[in-house]
Enzyme design. Structure first.
Site, PDB file in Angstrom:
ATOM      1  N   ASP A  33       0.859  -1.249   0.242  1.00 41.50           N
ATOM      2  CA  ASP A  33      -0.071   0.107   0.312  1.00 41.50           C
ATOM      3  C   ASP A  33       0.951   1.361  -0.375  1.00 41.50           C
ATOM      4  O   ASP A  33       1.727   1.099   0.529  1.00 41.50           O
ATOM      5  CB  ASP A  33      -0.385   0.178   1.498  1.00 41.50           C
ATOM      6  N   PHE A 222     -29.211  -8.069  -3.746  1.00 44.81           N
ATOM      7  CA  PHE A 222     -30.404  -8.888  -2.839  1.00 44.81           C
ATOM      8  C   PHE A 222     -30.665  -8.907  -1.742  1.00 44.81           C
ATOM      9  O   PHE A 222     -31.641  -8.959  -1.042  1.00 44.81           O
ATOM     10  CB  PHE A 222     -29.617 -10.137  -3.458  1.00 44.81           C
ATOM     11  N   LEU A 223     -29.287  -8.762  -1.136  1.00 37.94           N
ATOM     12  CA  LEU A 223     -29.630  -8.494   0.774  1.00 37.94           C
ATOM     13  C   LEU A 223     -29.976  -7.158   0.625  1.00 37.94           C
ATOM     14  O   LEU A 223     -31.122  -7.192   1.592  1.00 37.94           O
ATOM     15  CB  LEU A 223     -28.270  -8.773   1.356  1.00 37.94           C
ATOM     16  N   CYS A 272     -21.014  -1.156   0.930  1.00 41.28           N
ATOM     17  CA  CYS A 272     -21.275  -1.779  -0.338  1.00 41.28           C
ATOM     18  C   CYS A 272     -22.183  -1.809  -1.004  1.00 41.28           C
ATOM     19  O   CYS A 272     -22.814  -1.557  -2.484  1.00 41.28           O
ATOM     20  CB  CYS A 272     -20.879  -3.454  -0.394  1.00 41.28           C
ATOM     21  N   GLN A 274     -25.428   0.278  -0.810  1.00 40.43           N
ATOM     22  CA  GLN A 274     -25.606   1.643  -2.003  1.00 40.43           C
ATOM     23  C   GLN A 274     -24.563   1.565  -2.606  1.00 40.43           C
ATOM     24  O   GLN A 274     -25.311   1.939  -3.867  1.00 40.43           O
ATOM     25  CB  GLN A 274     -25.448   2.694  -0.881  1.00 40.43           C
ATOM     26  N   PHE A 334     -21.522   1.022  11.931  1.00 40.61           N
ATOM     27  CA  PHE A 334     -22.673   0.503  11.059  1.00 40.61           C
ATOM     28  C   PHE A 334     -23.666  -1.016  11.593  1.00 40.61           C
ATOM     29  O   PHE A 334     -24.895  -0.697  11.117  1.00 40.61           O
ATOM     30  CB  PHE A 334     -22.634   0.289   9.627  1.00 40.61           C
ATOM     31  N   LYS A 335     -22.727  -1.800  12.180  1.00 38.85           N
ATOM     32  CA  LYS A 335     -23.588  -2.791  12.731  1.00 38.85           C
ATOM     33  C   LYS A 335     -22.320  -2.782  14.157  1.00 38.85           C
ATOM     34  O   LYS A 335     -21.270  -2.770  13.975  1.00 38.85           O
ATOM     35  CB  LYS A 335     -23.913  -4.131  11.819  1.00 38.85           C
ATOM     36  N   ARG A 342     -18.393   3.378   7.203  1.00 36.54           N
ATOM     37  CA  ARG A 342     -18.848   4.102   6.279  1.00 36.54           C
ATOM     38  C   ARG A 342     -20.438   3.490   6.385  1.00 36.54           C
ATOM     39  O   ARG A 342     -21.059   2.396   5.832  1.00 36.54           O
ATOM     40  CB  ARG A 342     -18.149   2.736   4.680  1.00 36.54           C
TER      41      ARG A 342
END
Length: 480
Positions: A33, A222-223, A272, A274, A334-335, A342
């Site tokens: 990186d 789908f999820l 991922c 959105q 987010f969870k 993000r």
């Protein structure tokens, strides 16, 4: 000895390569990186990302057959297989702004691979990329190849944050897409030989390039669609007095539907869902399929609606204003079990409350104050660019304080909003919280983690998504 190099030491590259190194002792893996702080962190005791089990895997292999380095060109030149796992943000300007993927980082990686390669290579796209990226990358490589042969494979990741290491140890499937030529099939076999050292043969699926690329976008769409479906139902449940948990359970017992991803909440987040749906929408529009594009757009519309509905409910319940009132925000990631913020629904909820001049006190066990302030002052989609290209030292949002304890966050607050389903929020001493809050004391449970009836006995006014409304909330309808 097979040498693998992965460009990009983020959420995908780091854990994936660490597990390959652990499961394939005969393979040498280098993760490279250009970000010096990130590589320094990977080489330290404090890894740059939090993921249960990751520390152990890295410590077992680091320095043996797993290396983290900023010498990008050296390791790319030496590798047999090069994974590319760089950011593919949503474009913010120009053609396709707000929907299309920005392939700037991908393209510069491809040009660099072509520049430094002195031997044949297999190039594997690992980042989530729009369909037909492989074809574009293939063109760049072949036009700059200097007689070297490059084979492109698509090997999308299907990791869920919080369980990434477990997902890598026991994947539902590993998908490898390649050209249907003899050279392409040979490249597929080479990558398959790496994975088959720990993944059962029947779980490794091989397809053509487009199918592999599209499968990733389709799976995420789908999820996300399931979450938006149950969230749409949650609004109807509140309006009719039904209980979304009971409805979701009844629906999920149908074996054709199944119980997963049917938890109503304040909305989905993560890097991922959105992004991939917007990408899917853009691809549909570019291919002359506006009806299909519209269909998938609805999944994001319902998600946005769910977040604004939550904010409206909070404000309406509190005499139609949160101006100057302290509101405790429990959870910002987010969870649960990840420090990743993000696209977290917490950002839009907090911005909505700040828009009404609320004062926020935020607590999340894994997210730093710097990250929270950055998220609240950043423009949409900025998060997906490398750190050194993000706005410097964000202006701190004055009405926000970040604390390291739920009791501190809720002290003297008028309301508590639970925005992440951290396990510790289930076992807090809510009597103590109630005693130290302003009255009437409100709890807005955006994740349905607390027992509403018990909290009502203590004296709270409780709002749980998709559950029958308290009399108080019925008297204060949320204006959309």
């Amino acid at each position: 000895m097979v040498k693998i190099c992965c460009i990009g030491a983020g959420y995908v590259g780091g854990p994936t390569m660490a597990v390959i190194a652990l499961k394939c002792p005969s393979v040498e893996v280098a993760v490279v990186d250009i970000s010096v702080p990130r590589i320094t962190a990977w080489n330290s005791d404090q890894l740059p990302i939090y993921e249960p089990g990751l520390d152990d895997v890295v410590k077992k292999c680091r320095g043996k057959n797993l290396f983290f380095s900023t010498e990008v060109e050296k390791h790319v030149a030496e590798a047999d297989i090069v994974f590319v796992s760089v950011n593919t943000p949503t474009k913010t300007r120009g053609l396709g702004a707000g929907k299309a993927a920005d392939l700037t980082y991908w393209e510069s990686a491809a040009r660099m691979i072509a520049d430094v390669s002195k031997s044949n290579k297999i190039v594997v796209e690992k980042s989530t990329v729009p369909v037909k990226t492989a074809e574009a990358i293939e063109k760049i490589l072949t036009h700059n190849s200097k007689g070297i042969s490059f084979q492109i494979l698509s090997n999308p990741e299907f990791l869920a944050e919080g369980t990434a290491i477990e997902d890598l140890f026991k994947p539902d499937r590993v998908l490898i897409g390649g050209r249907e030529t003899p050279e392409g099939q040979k490249a597929i076999k080479a990558l398959k030989d790496v994975y088959s050292q720990w993944v059962p043969e029947d779980r490794i699926i091989t397809t053509n390039l487009w199918s592999a690329e599209l499968s990733k976008l389709a799976a995420n769409a789908f999820l996300a669609q399931r979450i938006s479906s149950v969230n749409a139902m949650s609004a109807l449940c509140e309006a009719t007095g039904a209980n979304v948990s009971q409805v979701a359970y009844a629906v999920g017992t149908d074996t054709r539907i199944g119980p997963k991803f049917l938890n109503a909440s304040v909305g989905f987040g993560g890097s991922c869902f959105q992004k991939d749906i917007l990408n899917l929408v853009y691809i549909c529009e570019c291919n002359g399929l506006p009806e299909v594009a519209e269909y998938w757009k609805q999944v994001i519309k319902i998600n946005d609606y769910q977040k604004s509905r939550f904010v409206n409910r909070v404000v309406a319940s509190m005499f139609n204003t949160v101006s100057g009132k302290k509101v405790a925000i429990l959870g910002f990631a987010f969870k649960k079990d990840t420090g990743d913020t993000r696209e977290t629904p917490a950002i839009d909820v907090c911005k909505g409350l700040l828009g009404d001049k609320g004062r926020l006190s935020i607590y999340d066990p894994q997210v730093t104050e710097d990250q929270i302030q950055r998220d609240l002052s950043m423009n949409k989609f900025d998060w997906d660019h490398p750190l050194h290209l993000q706005p410097m030292s964000p202006t701190t949002v004055k009405q926000v304080s970040v604390v390291w304890d739920a009791y501190e966050a809720t002290k003297d607050a008028h309301a508590v909003c639970i925005l992440t389903e951290w396990d510790e929020f289930k076992t807090l001493d809510y009597q103590r919280i109630y005693d130290n809050m302003q009255k009437p004391a409100f709890i807005f449970d955006g994740r349905n983690v607390v027992n509403g009836d018990k909290l009502r006995e203590i004296g709270f006014i409780v709002y749980s998504i998709g559950k029958p409304l308290d009399a108080w909330l019925k008297d204060m309808p949320a204006v959309a």
